[in-house]
Structures are given as C-alpha cells and as structure tokens.
Write a protein that holds these residues in place. Structure first.
Motif, mmCIF file in Angstrom:
data_model
loop_
_atom_site.group_PDB
_atom_site.id
_atom_site.type_symbol
_atom_site.label_atom_id
_atom_site.label_comp_id
_atom_site.label_asym_id
_atom_site.label_seq_id
_atom_site.Cartn_x
_atom_site.Cartn_y
_atom_site.Cartn_z
ATOM 1 N N ASP A 97 -43.340 -45.149 45.457
ATOM 2 C CA ASP A 97 -43.250 -47.018 44.846
ATOM 3 C C ASP A 97 -42.005 -48.076 44.926
ATOM 4 O O ASP A 97 -41.902 -48.880 45.156
ATOM 5 N N TYR A 121 -37.389 -51.537 35.094
ATOM 6 C CA TYR A 121 -38.138 -51.807 35.552
ATOM 7 C C TYR A 121 -37.457 -53.408 35.395
ATOM 8 O O TYR A 121 -37.071 -54.184 34.705
ATOM 9 N N TRP A 130 -47.035 -50.109 35.441
ATOM 10 C CA TRP A 130 -47.117 -49.025 36.220
ATOM 11 C C TRP A 130 -47.500 -47.546 35.161
ATOM 12 O O TRP A 130 -47.305 -47.428 34.347
ATOM 13 N N GLN A 131 -47.988 -46.306 36.284
ATOM 14 C CA GLN A 131 -48.533 -45.287 35.382
ATOM 15 C C GLN A 131 -47.521 -44.226 36.144
ATOM 16 O O GLN A 131 -47.638 -44.633 37.088
ATOM 17 N N ASP A 133 -49.489 -41.410 36.798
ATOM 18 C CA ASP A 133 -50.241 -40.693 37.975
ATOM 19 C C ASP A 133 -49.821 -41.993 39.362
ATOM 20 O O ASP A 133 -50.367 -40.910 40.539
ATOM 21 N N SER A 134 -49.592 -43.047 39.817
ATOM 22 C CA SER A 134 -49.219 -43.378 40.712
ATOM 23 C C SER A 134 -48.423 -42.906 41.830
ATOM 24 O O SER A 134 -49.091 -43.093 42.754
ATOM 25 N N CYS A 135 -47.470 -42.227 41.296
ATOM 26 C CA CYS A 135 -46.402 -41.652 41.962
ATOM 27 C C CYS A 135 -46.073 -40.015 41.568
ATOM 28 O O CYS A 135 -45.840 -38.950 42.192
ATOM 29 N N GLY A 136 -48.015 -39.632 41.294
ATOM 30 C CA GLY A 136 -48.131 -38.209 41.036
ATOM 31 C C GLY A 136 -47.251 -37.620 40.195
ATOM 32 O O GLY A 136 -46.819 -36.477 40.354
ATOM 33 N N GLY A 138 -47.901 -37.891 37.300
ATOM 34 C CA GLY A 138 -48.436 -37.744 35.541
ATOM 35 C C GLY A 138 -48.209 -36.131 34.436
ATOM 36 O O GLY A 138 -48.234 -36.573 33.301
#
Length: 162
Positions: A97, A121, A130-131, A133-136, A138
C-alpha cells in the motif's frame, strides 16, 4: 510530529521487498524527555550521526532530529553517556500500500535480544485506520505495543544500561 505504531515481532518478515538496511548504535542522554544520539550506517552507503529529541510517547509525539558530526557524537558517547550503546540492525520494507515497515533487531546475541517493527503514518487518522491484514501481515504484526508503558527504546536503555 512523529506518528507511528509499534509491534513486537519475531525475525524478519518474509516476502517483502527490502528497501534499505542500516547498522545502528544508539544511546540516551535522557529518557524523560528523550534525548538520544544515533549512529546510522547505511549498508553500502554513508554513516550519519543524529541528535534526537522526543516528547512523551505513544502514537503521536514531537520529534526533532539534527545531524551532528562524528567528533560531537564521540564526545557525547564517551564523555556524557559513558555506557555501551545499543546496537541494532534495521531493515526497511516496502508494503503493497506504499507504507514502509521498519523492522529492528536489537542487541543481537545478547540475553536481552529482541525484535520490533514500526510503521510511520502521515496522520493520526491514517494510523488508526491502517490494518496489518491489509498487507498480509496480520500474523506477523499481531503483538501491538504502541500505547503500552515500558515499550520504548528509552525504557529498554534504562533497564539494560541504566
């Protein structure tokens, strides 16, 4: 203003493109407020010497950094701090991202050795939204310590060098 989240991790992440790597040494003149010196040697590049001031802790805080010369760094290390600096290896990885994940291996080979990761950030809102998991990430970034007391490098300095 520095806005960052922090996680305790184990090892380097897998499958991410490496952006850069630094061998660092840092020490603290004060931990409240934070006044720190750091030597940053870019792998295959130059070495910088930084004097840093930080307010408070947690998700967002003021940070002022200034380059200093090696002579001043050496004087602060030996004449003011007078204790072994903390060695760490930092690798920065590009995330899908566009964010950057910084992973640090601290005191390698010592009984106190540990790993932590940070993402900076542009705003508090972006940090909160921001999470991993959004970038794998998690599973890798599952132990967040951003707002937990005692999780700063300054606190580690006090525990191991103070």
């Amino acid at each position: 203003m520095e806005i960052e989240r922090k996680w305790m991790v184990k090892g380097w992440p897998e499958g991410l493109p490496l952006k850069e790597e630094f061998a660092m040494r840092q020490g603290y003149i004060s931990v409240r407020p934070t006044v720190r010196i750091r030597e940053e040697a870019l792998t295959g590049g130059k070495t910088d010497y930084i004097l840093c001031f930080k307010s408070g802790g947690g998700l967002a805080r003021e940070e002022i950094e200034r380059s200093i010369d090696k002579a001043l760094f050496d004087d602060l290390e030996h004449k003011i701090i007078g204790k072994p600096l903390i060695p760490k290896l930092r690798r920065s990885y590009m995330l899908p991202d566009g964010m950057v994940l910084e992973v640090n291996h601290v005191d390698e080979g010592q009984p106190t050795e540990f790993w932590y990761a940070e993402v900076e950030y542009p705003t508090v809102e972006a940090a909160l939204a921001w999470q991993p998991d959004s970038c794998g990430l998690g599973a890798y970034l599952n132990d967040e310590v951003t707002n937990q007391p005692g999780q700063s490098m300054g606190e580690y300095w006090v525990e191991t060098r103070g």
